[in-house]
Motif scaffolding. Structure first.
Motif, mmCIF file in Angstrom:
data_model
loop_
_atom_site.group_PDB
_atom_site.id
_atom_site.type_symbol
_atom_site.label_atom_id
_atom_site.label_comp_id
_atom_site.label_asym_id
_atom_site.label_seq_id
_atom_site.Cartn_x
_atom_site.Cartn_y
_atom_site.Cartn_z
ATOM 1 N N ARG A 120 -9.567 -14.961 -3.485
ATOM 2 C CA ARG A 120 -9.564 -13.431 -2.336
ATOM 3 C C ARG A 120 -9.037 -12.597 -3.924
ATOM 4 N N TYR A 121 -8.934 -11.649 -2.463
ATOM 5 C CA TYR A 121 -8.507 -10.511 -3.447
ATOM 6 C C TYR A 121 -6.258 -10.321 -3.319
ATOM 7 N N ALA A 122 -5.572 -10.404 -4.054
ATOM 8 C CA ALA A 122 -4.216 -9.843 -3.483
ATOM 9 C C ALA A 122 -3.869 -8.703 -3.480
ATOM 10 N N GLU A 123 -3.005 -8.301 -2.728
ATOM 11 C CA GLU A 123 -2.783 -7.424 -2.561
ATOM 12 C C GLU A 123 -3.765 -6.235 -3.474
ATOM 13 N N PRO A 124 -3.306 -5.456 -3.261
ATOM 14 C CA PRO A 124 -3.653 -4.712 -4.936
ATOM 15 C C PRO A 124 -2.063 -3.805 -5.217
ATOM 16 N N ILE A 125 -2.254 -4.141 -6.966
ATOM 17 C CA ILE A 125 -1.059 -3.377 -7.279
ATOM 18 C C ILE A 125 -1.667 -1.577 -7.631
ATOM 19 N N VAL A 126 -0.278 -0.658 -7.118
ATOM 20 C CA VAL A 126 -0.631 0.577 -7.481
ATOM 21 C C VAL A 126 -0.257 1.226 -8.464
ATOM 22 N N ALA A 127 -1.296 1.284 -9.319
ATOM 23 C CA ALA A 127 -0.925 2.147 -10.720
ATOM 24 C C ALA A 127 -0.782 3.292 -10.705
ATOM 25 N N ASN A 128 0.219 4.427 -10.605
ATOM 26 C CA ASN A 128 0.059 6.241 -11.448
ATOM 27 C C ASN A 128 0.504 6.220 -12.445
ATOM 28 N N ASP A 129 1.170 5.821 -13.637
ATOM 29 C CA ASP A 129 1.876 5.971 -14.856
ATOM 30 C C ASP A 129 1.356 4.819 -15.514
ATOM 31 N N ARG A 130 1.418 3.682 -15.343
ATOM 32 C CA ARG A 130 0.499 2.274 -16.616
ATOM 33 C C ARG A 130 -0.156 1.256 -16.223
ATOM 34 N N GLU A 177 -9.204 12.021 -7.186
ATOM 35 C CA GLU A 177 -7.779 13.620 -6.467
ATOM 36 C C GLU A 177 -6.492 12.692 -5.969
ATOM 37 N N THR A 178 -6.361 11.450 -5.908
ATOM 38 C CA THR A 178 -4.445 11.414 -6.142
ATOM 39 C C THR A 178 -4.246 10.742 -7.812
ATOM 40 N N HIS A 179 -4.706 10.132 -8.425
ATOM 41 C CA HIS A 179 -4.312 10.051 -9.537
ATOM 42 C C HIS A 179 -3.663 8.248 -9.421
#
Length: 89
Positions: free
Chosen positions: A62-72, A49-51
């Motif tokens: 533990r999972y680190a803070e998410p890397i948010v990607a909308n381009d690559r 929905e938000t791409h």
């Protein structure tokens, strides 16, 4: 080497979850916690929905803070592989 005749017999290196409107909370909390406990090294939450793709990398169990990607997005599991998300959406 973890793929058996009928099931996986180990922990995958990468898991990708496509978020659906009715299961977002379940995927973000429950599945994330399960994959973290199991030791999945790279976990993606894909929001059609938000791409946006949230990339979670396991660091010291533990999972680190998410890397948010909308381009690559650059895969950590497979070095040198990068996905142009504009081609996906």
């Amino acid at each position: 080497s973890i793929i058996g005749d009928k099931k996986l017999t180990g922990v995958p290196d990468l898991l990708v979850e496509i978020l659906s409107p009715s299961r977002r909370s379940y995927d973000r909390r429950t599945k994330r916690a399960r994959y973290e406990r199991a030791g999945v090294g790279e976990f993606w939450l894909v929001d059609p929905e938000t791409h946006v793709v949230e990339q979670l990398l396991l660091r010291r169990g533990r999972y680190a803070e998410p890397i948010v990607a909308n381009d690559r997005i650059r895969m950590r599991t497979f070095r040198g592989v990068e996905i142009d998300l504009h081609e996906v959406w």
